[in-house]
Design a protein around this motif. Structure first.
Motif, PDB file in Angstrom:
ATOM      1  N   GLN A   1      37.697  49.447  68.502  1.00 14.83           N
ATOM      2  CA  GLN A   1      38.185  48.121  68.987  1.00 14.83           C
ATOM      3  C   GLN A   1      37.340  47.554  69.527  1.00 14.83           C
ATOM      4  O   GLN A   1      36.942  46.045  69.607  1.00 14.83           O
ATOM      5  N   GLY A   2      36.769  47.806  70.492  1.00 13.78           N
ATOM      6  CA  GLY A   2      35.585  47.013  71.576  1.00 13.78           C
ATOM      7  C   GLY A   2      34.352  46.650  70.898  1.00 13.78           C
ATOM      8  O   GLY A   2      33.767  45.590  70.938  1.00 13.78           O
ATOM      9  N   LEU A   3      34.023  47.606  69.664  1.00 15.09           N
ATOM     10  CA  LEU A   3      32.759  47.187  68.659  1.00 15.09           C
ATOM     11  C   LEU A   3      33.284  46.238  67.672  1.00 15.09           C
ATOM     12  O   LEU A   3      32.394  45.283  67.519  1.00 15.09           O
ATOM     13  N   ALA A   4      34.403  46.291  67.292  1.00 14.40           N
ATOM     14  CA  ALA A   4      34.628  45.470  66.036  1.00 14.40           C
ATOM     15  C   ALA A   4      35.940  44.731  66.093  1.00 14.40           C
ATOM     16  O   ALA A   4      36.342  43.902  65.225  1.00 14.40           O
ATOM     17  N   GLY A   5      36.795  44.455  67.273  1.00 16.20           N
ATOM     18  CA  GLY A   5      38.138  43.970  67.331  1.00 16.20           C
ATOM     19  C   GLY A   5      39.271  44.616  66.557  1.00 16.20           C
ATOM     20  O   GLY A   5      38.951  45.940  66.272  1.00 16.20           O
ATOM     21  N   ILE A   6      39.960  43.886  65.997  1.00 14.23           N
ATOM     22  CA  ILE A   6      41.193  44.337  65.454  1.00 14.23           C
ATOM     23  C   ILE A   6      40.725  45.275  64.010  1.00 14.23           C
ATOM     24  O   ILE A   6      41.382  46.224  63.777  1.00 14.23           O
ATOM     25  N   VAL A   7      39.707  45.036  63.752  1.00 14.88           N
ATOM     26  CA  VAL A   7      39.130  45.824  62.633  1.00 14.88           C
ATOM     27  C   VAL A   7      38.760  47.367  63.007  1.00 14.88           C
ATOM     28  O   VAL A   7      38.616  48.064  62.100  1.00 14.88           O
TER      29      VAL A   7
END
Length: 362
Positions: free
Chosen positions: A261-267
């Motif tokens: 989540q830190g890298l890609a958000g909700i994705v």
């Protein structure tokens, strides 16, 4: 103003327009480009799920199952090892062993999955198995060795030296316990993202999320161990050891999800599901242990949290913890990496938004 056939005024068109352009505008308004891209991502994840599970399970075949060979003489041992190693498809990985006591010890240490003890006199040999490693594996090993013995005009007695618990049907309880822990880990991280933004606003918030995840992991590990042990009597391993493993599995998967989540958000939630559920579960060695899986799943299974957790849970439950060290290190490595990535992403986000207002993450 247009009128109907009876002369009355025609009703105005509905708000938003009923024509093609109006409908297309409503579709664009209802389904944004971001939502459409997410839907395509979900579709891809679904197809990957189907492909991974069917690919792993549709045709299990034994491949290089570690097998000790004990015979009365060195020449016979060499002949037997050579014969078993030459079986079509390489279902066995036979290796000479000094005596039956050593073979049993290696089975209990999870170094091998079985042992063929050739009788010095007569035509009935013994096969030592460990059904606690997985009923499908011991069954496949028995079938392969029995067929090889029949080809030599010999028969086979099967001895289960490490049997599974009566409440552990086909040795699947360890796998399902770990799957439950994994589900809890990524759902906990996903709920934190949904309720307070996928990316934490700063390093302190990232540490708070990891702390909340740790507390959840301790509780989830304990409850899972108690249910699998004293409550359902499915696994004979002690509660403290399984509790520790469960807390590590839950925290590992949760930290991995937070990192994604830190890298890609909700994705990132989808990325975590891809690693843990789509790739990790079918390669975990649950329904079919590693020697029965196709090459791809056999290779990735031990390196992913579900596979490492399942192997460690079986080791703790039935093999006095033998062989659990490597999988525990794998889980610890994922946990440390996930935690570090989570904090680093939050710190970089703080630096990148310095001097701005209205951060969305919490």
């Amino acid at each position: 103003m247009t009128r109907t056939t009876d002369g009355s005024p025609e009703a105005p068109p509905p708000a938003g327009g009923g024509g093609p352009q109006g409908f297309a505008a409503e579709v664009r308004d209802a389904v944004s480009l971001r939502a459409a891209l997410l839907l395509f991502g979900v579709l891809a994840l679904q197809i990957a799920f189907i492909t991974s599970y069917i690919g792993a399970f549709h045709k299990p075949e034994p491949h290089e199952i570690p097998l000790a060979v004990v015979t009365p003489s060195a020449p016979l041992t060499e002949e037997t090892v050579t014969r078993l190693a030459a079986l079509p498809g390489d279902p066995l990985d036979p290796r000479a062993t000094a005596d039956e006591a050593v073979a049993r010890e290696r089975i209990e240490n999870r170094e091998i999955d079985g042992a063929l003890v050739v009788a010095p006199r007569g035509t009935t040999d013994r096969l030592l198995i460990a059904s606690a490693s997985g009923a499908s594996l011991s069954q496949a090993l028995t079938e392969v060795v029995a067929a090889a013995e029949r080809a030599q005009g010999r028969s086979l007695d099967v001895v289960d030296v490490v049997p599974g618990s009566p409440g552990d049907a086909r040795g699947l309880s360890s796998f399902y316990l770990v799957v439950g822990w994994c589900v809890g880990g990524y759902l906990c991280a996903a709920i934190l993202a949904i309720s307070a933004g996928a990316r934490p606003a700063n390093g302190h918030r990232a540490l708070i999320r990891l702390g909340a995840l740790l507390l959840y992991s301790i509780a989830a590990g304990l409850l899972g161990a108690v249910i699998a042990g004293p409550v359902l009597d499915a696994l004979p391993g002690g509660v403290p050891a399984l509790w520790g493993l469960g807390a590590l599995v839950v925290f590992t998967v949760g930290a991995l999800t937070l990192a994604c989540q830190g890298l890609a958000g909700i994705v990132g939630i989808g990325l975590a599901i891809l690693l843990v559920v789509v790739l990790g579960n079918p390669s975990a060695g649950g329904a079919y242990p590693y020697p029965l899986l196709p090459p791809f799943w056999r290779a990735i299974g031990p390196a992913l949290p579900p596979g490492a957790g399942t192997f460690a849970a079986r080791s703790i439950s039935y093999f006095r913890g033998n062989g659990a060290g490597g999988p525990m290190l794998v889980l610890a490595a994922w946990a440390v990496a996930g935690s570090l990535i989570t904090v680093v992403c939050a710190l970089r986000r703080t630096t990148g938004t310095a001097g701005t207002t209205g951060t969305t993450g919490r």
